[in-house]
Design a protein around this motif. Structure first.
Motif, PDB file in Angstrom:
ATOM      1  N   ILE A  14       0.841  -1.202   0.000  1.00 41.25           N
ATOM      2  CA  ILE A  14       0.000   0.000   0.000  1.00 41.25           C
ATOM      3  C   ILE A  14       0.876   1.252   0.000  1.00 41.25           C
ATOM      4  O   ILE A  14       0.570   2.234  -0.691  1.00 41.25           O
ATOM      5  N   ALA A  15       1.964   1.232   0.746  1.00 49.10           N
ATOM      6  CA  ALA A  15       2.869   2.389   0.778  1.00 49.10           C
ATOM      7  C   ALA A  15       3.474   2.639  -0.597  1.00 49.10           C
ATOM      8  O   ALA A  15       3.567   3.788  -1.056  1.00 49.10           O
ATOM      9  N   ALA A  16       3.875   1.568  -1.293  1.00 49.65           N
ATOM     10  CA  ALA A  16       4.443   1.727  -2.636  1.00 49.65           C
ATOM     11  C   ALA A  16       3.386   2.269  -3.603  1.00 49.65           C
ATOM     12  O   ALA A  16       3.671   3.159  -4.416  1.00 49.65           O
ATOM     13  N   LEU A  17       2.167   1.740  -3.528  1.00 50.17           N
ATOM     14  CA  LEU A  17       1.089   2.243  -4.388  1.00 50.17           C
ATOM     15  C   LEU A  17       0.772   3.708  -4.090  1.00 50.17           C
ATOM     16  O   LEU A  17       0.504   4.495  -5.000  1.00 50.17           O
ATOM     17  N   LEU A  18       0.814   4.064  -2.821  1.00 47.91           N
ATOM     18  CA  LEU A  18       0.550   5.453  -2.433  1.00 47.91           C
ATOM     19  C   LEU A  18       1.596   6.396  -3.021  1.00 47.91           C
ATOM     20  O   LEU A  18       1.268   7.468  -3.532  1.00 47.91           O
ATOM     21  N   VAL A  19       2.846   5.985  -2.996  1.00 51.37           N
ATOM     22  CA  VAL A  19       3.917   6.805  -3.581  1.00 51.37           C
ATOM     23  C   VAL A  19       3.694   6.965  -5.084  1.00 51.37           C
ATOM     24  O   VAL A  19       3.812   8.063  -5.643  1.00 51.37           O
ATOM     25  N   VAL A  20       3.348   5.869  -5.765  1.00 42.56           N
ATOM     26  CA  VAL A  20       3.130   5.920  -7.211  1.00 42.56           C
ATOM     27  C   VAL A  20       1.960   6.837  -7.551  1.00 42.56           C
ATOM     28  O   VAL A  20       2.047   7.679  -8.451  1.00 42.56           O
ATOM     29  N   VAL A  21       0.853   6.707  -6.814  1.00 48.51           N
ATOM     30  CA  VAL A  21      -0.334   7.526  -7.098  1.00 48.51           C
ATOM     31  C   VAL A  21      -0.041   8.996  -6.840  1.00 48.51           C
ATOM     32  O   VAL A  21      -0.452   9.863  -7.620  1.00 48.51           O
ATOM     33  N   ILE A  22       0.701   9.292  -5.797  1.00 46.85           N
ATOM     34  CA  ILE A  22       1.026  10.697  -5.506  1.00 46.85           C
ATOM     35  C   ILE A  22       1.930  11.268  -6.593  1.00 46.85           C
ATOM     36  O   ILE A  22       1.751  12.409  -7.040  1.00 46.85           O
ATOM     37  N   THR A  56      -6.759   9.199  -1.282  1.00 48.32           N
ATOM     38  CA  THR A  56      -7.488   9.209  -0.016  1.00 48.32           C
ATOM     39  C   THR A  56      -7.696   7.792   0.515  1.00 48.32           C
ATOM     40  O   THR A  56      -7.480   7.520   1.703  1.00 48.32           O
ATOM     41  N   VAL A  57      -8.092   6.884  -0.353  1.00 52.70           N
ATOM     42  CA  VAL A  57      -8.337   5.503   0.067  1.00 52.70           C
ATOM     43  C   VAL A  57      -7.038   4.840   0.513  1.00 52.70           C
ATOM     44  O   VAL A  57      -6.980   4.188   1.572  1.00 52.70           O
ATOM     45  N   LEU A  58      -5.969   4.995  -0.260  1.00 50.77           N
ATOM     46  CA  LEU A  58      -4.694   4.361   0.095  1.00 50.77           C
ATOM     47  C   LEU A  58      -4.117   4.945   1.387  1.00 50.77           C
ATOM     48  O   LEU A  58      -3.585   4.208   2.218  1.00 50.77           O
ATOM     49  N   ALA A  59      -4.241   6.253   1.566  1.00 51.03           N
ATOM     50  CA  ALA A  59      -3.734   6.875   2.793  1.00 51.03           C
ATOM     51  C   ALA A  59      -4.534   6.397   4.003  1.00 51.03           C
ATOM     52  O   ALA A  59      -3.966   6.121   5.068  1.00 51.03           O
ATOM     53  N   SER A  60      -5.842   6.276   3.848  1.00 52.41           N
ATOM     54  CA  SER A  60      -6.681   5.791   4.949  1.00 52.41           C
ATOM     55  C   SER A  60      -6.333   4.346   5.297  1.00 52.41           C
ATOM     56  O   SER A  60      -6.231   3.986   6.479  1.00 52.41           O
ATOM     57  N   LEU A  61      -6.138   3.511   4.286  1.00 55.65           N
ATOM     58  CA  LEU A  61      -5.749   2.120   4.529  1.00 55.65           C
ATOM     59  C   LEU A  61      -4.382   2.036   5.226  1.00 55.65           C
ATOM     60  O   LEU A  61      -4.175   1.205   6.111  1.00 55.65           O
ATOM     61  N   PHE A  62      -3.468   2.900   4.807  1.00 58.39           N
ATOM     62  CA  PHE A  62      -2.132   2.907   5.398  1.00 58.39           C
ATOM     63  C   PHE A  62      -2.203   3.247   6.883  1.00 58.39           C
ATOM     64  O   PHE A  62      -1.575   2.593   7.727  1.00 58.39           O
ATOM     65  N   VAL A  63      -2.973   4.278   7.228  1.00 61.91           N
ATOM     66  CA  VAL A  63      -3.092   4.685   8.631  1.00 61.91           C
ATOM     67  C   VAL A  63      -3.796   3.602   9.442  1.00 61.91           C
ATOM     68  O   VAL A  63      -3.385   3.269  10.558  1.00 61.91           O
ATOM     69  N   LEU A  64      -4.852   3.011   8.897  1.00 62.58           N
ATOM     70  CA  LEU A  64      -5.581   1.953   9.587  1.00 62.58           C
ATOM     71  C   LEU A  64      -4.676   0.737   9.836  1.00 62.58           C
ATOM     72  O   LEU A  64      -4.650   0.188  10.947  1.00 62.58           O
ATOM     73  N   LEU A  65      -3.914   0.346   8.831  1.00 64.25           N
ATOM     74  CA  LEU A  65      -2.992  -0.775   9.011  1.00 64.25           C
ATOM     75  C   LEU A  65      -1.894  -0.449  10.029  1.00 64.25           C
ATOM     76  O   LEU A  65      -1.452  -1.330  10.767  1.00 64.25           O
TER      77      LEU A  65
END
Length: 131
Positions: A14-22, A56-65
């Protein structure tokens, strides 16, 4: 423990996907954004909305995890005690170190010698020659 490792791997993905999306989002300075055309699959506005929602979804998942992993880590380590088998004992010094400048305990203290006080001249400008 296998759940902890699985969730850690999922969080890394999820962190890698978040970096790519940003990085794909178009910023004011141009960034690494992908240019969209109206003739493409999505319009530029639709792509921006999708990227914002994905972020937003990836960041929320990252914080929840992160919260879940922290709770699992605390639960896994709460019953353990600290291992003191490798603790080193420091040697205890019984007497404080002697001060080499202090007089010996049996010897009398040396008499203090006082130099005779010199009298200053009454007028500093005249000095000793003007008397």
């Amino acid at each position: 423990m296998s759940l902890f490792i699985f969730l850690t791997v999922v969080q890394a993905i999820i962190a890698a996907l978040l970096v790519v999306v940003i990085l794909m989002q178009k910023s004011e300075g141009g960034g690494l954004g992908v240019g969209g055309s109206p003739a493409g699959f999505m319009s530029a506005r639709g792509a921006a909305d999708f990227m914002t929602r994905a972020t937003t979804v990836l960041a929320s998942l990252f914080v929840l995890l992160s919260i879940i992993l922290a709770a699992l880590a605390v639960g896994a380590t709460s019953g353990r005690e600290i291992d003191t088998s490798l603790e080193r004992a420091t040697p205890v010094q019984n007497a404080p170190a002697a001060d080499p400048l202090a007089p010996a305990q049996g010897a009398p203290a040396p008499a203090q010698q006082q130099a005779p006080a010199q009298q200053a001249p009454a007028d500093p400008l005249k000095g000793a020659a003007g008397q």
